[in-house]
Enzyme design. Structure first.
Site, mmCIF file in Angstrom:
data_model
loop_
_atom_site.group_PDB
_atom_site.id
_atom_site.type_symbol
_atom_site.label_atom_id
_atom_site.label_comp_id
_atom_site.label_asym_id
_atom_site.label_seq_id
_atom_site.Cartn_x
_atom_site.Cartn_y
_atom_site.Cartn_z
ATOM 1 N N ASN A 93 -1.906 2.326 5.840
ATOM 2 C CA ASN A 93 -1.030 1.202 5.476
ATOM 3 C C ASN A 93 -0.762 0.411 6.745
ATOM 4 O O ASN A 93 -0.603 0.999 7.812
ATOM 5 C CB ASN A 93 0.327 1.699 4.965
ATOM 6 C CG ASN A 93 0.216 2.367 3.615
ATOM 7 O OD1 ASN A 93 -0.831 2.348 2.998
ATOM 8 N ND2 ASN A 93 1.315 2.943 3.167
ATOM 9 N N GLY A 94 -0.654 -0.902 6.625
ATOM 10 C CA GLY A 94 -0.357 -1.716 7.807
ATOM 11 C C GLY A 94 -1.553 -2.574 8.170
ATOM 12 O O GLY A 94 -2.478 -2.754 7.361
ATOM 13 N N LYS B 185 6.459 -4.248 -3.968
ATOM 14 C CA LYS B 185 7.880 -3.888 -3.946
ATOM 15 C C LYS B 185 8.483 -4.010 -2.561
ATOM 16 O O LYS B 185 9.511 -4.623 -2.383
ATOM 17 C CB LYS B 185 8.066 -2.474 -4.501
ATOM 18 C CG LYS B 185 9.521 -2.043 -4.631
ATOM 19 C CD LYS B 185 10.273 -2.892 -5.619
ATOM 20 C CE LYS B 185 11.736 -2.540 -5.720
ATOM 21 N NZ LYS B 185 12.499 -3.624 -6.373
ATOM 22 N N ARG C 273 5.002 -0.124 -6.274
ATOM 23 C CA ARG C 273 4.987 -0.886 -5.021
ATOM 24 C C ARG C 273 4.023 -2.075 -5.094
ATOM 25 O O ARG C 273 4.061 -2.948 -4.243
ATOM 26 C CB ARG C 273 4.563 0.027 -3.858
ATOM 27 C CG ARG C 273 5.507 1.188 -3.624
ATOM 28 C CD ARG C 273 4.949 2.142 -2.602
ATOM 29 N NE ARG C 273 4.824 1.506 -1.305
ATOM 30 C CZ ARG C 273 5.725 1.555 -0.357
ATOM 31 N NH1 ARG C 273 6.837 2.219 -0.549
ATOM 32 N NH2 ARG C 273 5.535 0.963 0.792
ATOM 33 N N HIS D 176 19.797 -36.056 -6.438
ATOM 34 C CA HIS D 176 19.113 -36.425 -5.189
ATOM 35 C C HIS D 176 17.604 -36.195 -5.271
ATOM 36 O O HIS D 176 16.944 -36.147 -4.236
ATOM 37 C CB HIS D 176 19.706 -35.646 -4.012
ATOM 38 C CG HIS D 176 21.160 -35.948 -3.781
ATOM 39 N ND1 HIS D 176 21.601 -37.179 -3.377
ATOM 40 C CD2 HIS D 176 22.263 -35.184 -3.945
ATOM 41 C CE1 HIS D 176 22.918 -37.168 -3.281
ATOM 42 N NE2 HIS D 176 23.348 -35.964 -3.633
ATOM 43 N N LYS E 147 13.705 -14.777 -10.441
ATOM 44 C CA LYS E 147 13.381 -13.728 -11.430
ATOM 45 C C LYS E 147 12.384 -14.263 -12.457
ATOM 46 O O LYS E 147 11.408 -13.599 -12.782
ATOM 47 C CB LYS E 147 14.632 -13.248 -12.171
ATOM 48 C CG LYS E 147 15.542 -12.334 -11.445
ATOM 49 C CD LYS E 147 15.075 -10.923 -11.228
ATOM 50 C CE LYS E 147 14.339 -10.771 -9.937
ATOM 51 N NZ LYS E 147 15.054 -10.714 -8.720
ATOM 52 N N TRP F 275 -3.084 -2.703 -1.458
ATOM 53 C CA TRP F 275 -2.705 -4.092 -1.778
ATOM 54 C C TRP F 275 -3.460 -4.939 -0.773
ATOM 55 O O TRP F 275 -3.161 -4.915 0.417
ATOM 56 C CB TRP F 275 -1.187 -4.234 -1.627
ATOM 57 C CG TRP F 275 -0.602 -5.505 -2.142
ATOM 58 C CD1 TRP F 275 -0.260 -5.789 -3.422
ATOM 59 C CD2 TRP F 275 -0.241 -6.665 -1.360
ATOM 60 N NE1 TRP F 275 0.280 -7.043 -3.496
ATOM 61 C CE2 TRP F 275 0.305 -7.614 -2.250
ATOM 62 C CE3 TRP F 275 -0.321 -7.001 -0.007
ATOM 63 C CZ2 TRP F 275 0.757 -8.860 -1.841
ATOM 64 C CZ3 TRP F 275 0.128 -8.238 0.405
ATOM 65 C CH2 TRP F 275 0.658 -9.151 -0.511
ATOM 66 N N GLU G 2 8.874 -14.757 -10.882
ATOM 67 C CA GLU G 2 8.202 -13.501 -10.516
ATOM 68 C C GLU G 2 7.555 -12.800 -11.686
ATOM 69 O O GLU G 2 6.441 -12.307 -11.574
ATOM 70 C CB GLU G 2 9.228 -12.517 -9.936
ATOM 71 C CG GLU G 2 9.648 -12.792 -8.541
ATOM 72 C CD GLU G 2 10.633 -11.729 -8.101
ATOM 73 O OE1 GLU G 2 10.337 -11.019 -7.149
ATOM 74 O OE2 GLU G 2 11.704 -11.611 -8.720
ATOM 75 N N CYS H 40 0.819 -1.212 0.000
ATOM 76 C CA CYS H 40 0.000 0.000 0.000
ATOM 77 C C CYS H 40 0.854 1.264 0.000
ATOM 78 O O CYS H 40 1.966 1.273 0.516
ATOM 79 C CB CYS H 40 -0.891 0.028 1.236
ATOM 80 S SG CYS H 40 -1.870 -1.449 1.437
ATOM 81 N N GLU I 229 18.562 -17.120 -7.673
ATOM 82 C CA GLU I 229 18.099 -15.791 -8.073
ATOM 83 C C GLU I 229 17.522 -15.820 -9.491
ATOM 84 O O GLU I 229 16.491 -15.205 -9.770
ATOM 85 C CB GLU I 229 19.261 -14.795 -7.947
ATOM 86 C CG GLU I 229 19.001 -13.387 -8.436
ATOM 87 C CD GLU I 229 17.849 -12.677 -7.736
ATOM 88 O OE1 GLU I 229 17.318 -13.187 -6.738
ATOM 89 O OE2 GLU I 229 17.454 -11.598 -8.226
HETATM 90 C C1 F6R Z 1 12.662 -10.233 -5.823
HETATM 91 C C2 F6R Z 1 12.304 -9.264 -4.828
HETATM 92 C C3 F6R Z 1 11.969 -9.738 -3.462
HETATM 93 C C4 F6R Z 1 12.746 -8.897 -2.442
HETATM 94 C C5 F6R Z 1 12.314 -9.252 -1.009
HETATM 95 C C6 F6R Z 1 13.120 -8.482 0.009
HETATM 96 O O1 F6R Z 1 12.852 -9.652 -7.070
HETATM 97 O O2 F6R Z 1 12.293 -8.105 -5.091
HETATM 98 O O3 F6R Z 1 12.245 -11.088 -3.300
HETATM 99 O O4 F6R Z 1 14.107 -9.130 -2.624
HETATM 100 O O5 F6R Z 1 10.959 -8.957 -0.844
HETATM 101 O O6 F6R Z 1 12.991 -7.114 -0.194
HETATM 102 P P1 F6R Z 1 14.010 -6.091 0.411
HETATM 103 O O7 F6R Z 1 15.322 -6.317 -0.260
HETATM 104 O O8 F6R Z 1 13.438 -4.749 0.115
HETATM 105 O O9 F6R Z 1 14.108 -6.381 1.876
#
Ligand code: F6R
Length: 607
Positions: free
Chosen positions: A99-100, A602, A27, A503, A484, A73, A487, A2, A480
């Site tokens: 927010n929260g 985000k 976000r 395994h 990616k 959100w 996501e 949010c 990673e």
């Molecule tokens: C992946 C991504 C998330 C963040 C995770 C932690 O592309 O963006 O997996 O890495 O939510 O976020 P931060 O780094 O802001 O603590």
């Protein structure tokens, strides 16, 4: 997650709020709304969907100079117009955005309902509007203060009352809020990006603080109404950093920025003369650093993957036992904190709830926790005992790219510093510094492979599942790469250590399940080639990322992307960038919303 924006000043608030919400889109959200004061009323417009959908339902009559807006959100209650914020009381004079999570909202709602208050939404947030109405006797700030005394949970809020023209009251507990100090105007937002077009002078609010603002100024008090003196900070980046600048989307822009962002992170952090790292913000003397016997890293998602690389490097170069743990696990585990263990909380946003609460738990137990953060002034940056800013600049795409390579750059500098204090010689240190300084140019070279990577992505983007495989330093990079792809393309992908496939995961291999192998020219290359042969024997398609001139790997793989040779320590930088591009092009091919993938936010400020 949010987002909040608020404005009071001489201009028409509507456009400023809608533009601010547009800036908060990155976000992640599913509905949005605004409330604007207007001739003794508060006009509210809200709806599910994107900001342009909201724009289309805001009538020209929304013409006041003071207003609040929100991107939601969904957590409590579905994605509906009624659940979108702002929420109002029965008189329609109060508007609140939140927010929260209000943890005791069920009890509060029951009590208010029994007193005749009627609720229009399923949200936890709506109780705030009715509670403020319940306490209101002509002073909004007082009513907000009384409301917050009854509320348990986390909040960043902004509230207005129709009878208090030009005034916004905000409060923060566990959800970020920033005050923007303009010239004859004031702003309030959950994120600096929403206000940077209007002012770069900001005040970061802390938990337990309440702000009241009008166009002429602001005052911040604590929950007991004691006035606080707050520092005004200057934001150091510019509006163009949050523009696409000719790229199709922010993720593409951020991938291509990496030669500059890695160089920026390393700038001033390497000392070629003494062949060591220079990290002043750690707030630790050399003697204290020498006393560190163990290093533990806590983080989530992509930041955790950077932490895994960091732990590997620290342990192998500095010979200090090091590990990386998911913050969502650590925060509920009764972990042992030892005197000579140093902790790192790694986070792009600096607001991730899991990482923040893990850090607070560690600090309660007496640990020293350093932050590796990208967002300046973020909660984790402020609450940590010291740390390093990654200086990657604002990362707008939900999927993290440049923040990851900048987090790596910090760990590479820190591992050097610790190694040089222990076993690493000056000459080895000097070679390392040279190698690290060359990384941005090598990444630039890797980015030139974009067309080849796009062609390969096109060929494979219809696959249902992928395996990403690497060993040693490339294992976290494989994790990673898989994250990616999941996501932003919604293709199922798993990252594994290449040594682990026999395994279990090898059972998934068939002609339709491609494996992506990371095969740098390092000490594990032969082992990884054996793992490739195991996949090939089962007719699994292979895409290999290997070094220029590696004919042996190219002969096994169906498709190959070659990368320049470097010292084996630095391959994670060169390997992750083509994986980011691969995920990006797969998503593009499938017509996905690359910057705002479904269900994702985000900065994840809830559990
Ligand atoms: C992946 C991504 C998330 C963040 C995770 C932690 O592309 O963006 O997996 O890495 O939510 O976020 P931060 O780094 O802001 O603590």
């Amino acid at each position: 997650m949010c987002g909040i924006v608020g404005y009071c000043g001489p201009k028409n608030a509507t456009g400023i709020l809608l533009d601010g919400l547009k800036r908060l889109e990155y976000r992640g959200y599913d509905s949005a709304g605004i409330a604007v004061q207007n001739a003794g009323r508060v006009d509210v417009a809200k709806r599910t969907g994107k900001i342009q959908d909201l724009r289309s339902v805001v009538p020209p009559s929304f013409a006041g100079n003071c207003g609040i807006g929100h991107t939601r959100w969904a957590t409590h209650g579905g994605v509906t117009d009624a659940n979108a914020h702002p929420h109002s009381d029965a008189s329609g004079k109060i508007a609140v955005v939140h927010n929260g999570i209000i943890e005791n909202y069920v009890q509060l709602k029951a009590r208010l309902s029994s007193e005749g208050f009627v609720f229009a939404s399923e949200t936890d947030s709506e109780v705030l509007a009715h509670l403020i109405a319940y306490h209101y006797d002509g002073d909004l700030e007082k009513a907000v203060r009384a409301t917050l005394a009854q509320v348990k949970g986390t909040y960043g809020i902004a509230a207005m009352h129709a009878d208090e023209v030009g005034r916004i009251v905000g409060a923060r507990n566990g959800s970020p809020l920033v005050v923007g100090v303009g010239d004859g105007e004031m702003l309030l937002a959950s994120d600096v990006t929403a206000m940077i077009a209007h002012t770069k002078q900001v005040v970061y609010m802390e938990d337990g603080e309440i702000v009241t603002m009008t166009r002429d100024g602001f005052s911040i008090t604590d929950l007991k109404d004691r006035k606080l003196d707050k520092k005004v900070d200057s934001v150091t980046w510019d509006l163009d950093e949050i523009e696409k600048e000719g790229f199709a989307c922010f993720m593409e822009k951020e991938i291509f920025e990496q030669p500059e962002t890695i160089a920026r992170t390393l700038s001033g952090r390497l000392d070629p003369e003494y062949a060591t790292g220079k990290l002043g913000g750690l707030n630790m003397t050399s003697r204290e650093l020498l006393g560190v016997r163990r290093i533990k890293i806590v983080a989530a998602g992509t930041s955790w993957h950077a932490g895994l690389v960091g732990a590997y490097l620290i342990e192998s170069l500095a010979r200090i036992p090091a590990s990386a743990e998911l913050s969502s696990e650590l925060r509920y585990r009764n972990s042992v904190v030892e005197q000579d263990t140093l902790y790192f909380a790694v986070t792009q946003s600096g607001e991730t709830a899991d990482t923040l609460y893990a850090m607070r738990e560690l600090k309660r137990k007496g640990a020293r926790v350093l932050g590796i953060c990208n967002v300046v002034g973020s909660t984790i940056a402020r609450e940590s005992d010291g740390g390093v800013y990654t200086h990657a600049g604002p990362e707008i795409a939900v999927a993290s790219t440049k923040a990851f390579t900048s987090q790596l750059a910090v760990f590479y500098s820190f591992a050097l510093l610790m190694a040089r204090m222990r076993d690493m010689s000056v000459s080895a240190g000097a070679r390392y510094v040279k190698g690290l300084q060359a990384v941005p140019e090598l990444v630039r070279g890797v980015l030139k492979q974009r067309d080849l990577i796009q062609t390969i992505a096109k060929k494979y983007s219809r696959a249902r599942d992928f395996l990403f495989l690497g060993r040693g330093l490339e294992y976290p990079v494989a994790l990673e790469g898989a994250l990616k792809l999941k996501e932003i393309s919604y293709i199922h992908a798993e990252g594994y250590s290449a040594g682990e496939i026999k395994h279990g995961p090898i059972a998934l291999i068939n002609e339709e399940t491609p494996s992506i192998f990371l095969v740098p020219d390092d000490s594990l290359r032969e082992k990884v080639i054996s793992n490739m042969k195991e996949i090939k024997a089962r007719r699994g398609p292979i895409i290999a990322f290997c070094c220029e001139g590696d004919d042996e790997v190219a002969a096994i793989a169906d498709d190959t992307v070659t990368l320049p040779k470097t010292d084996e320590l630095f391959y994670p930088f060169l390997m992750v960038v083509p994986l980011q591009l691969f995920a990006y092009f797969c998503a593009l091919e499938l017509g996905r919303d690359v910057d705002q993938p479904r269900n994702l936010a985000k900065s994840v400020t809830v559990e």
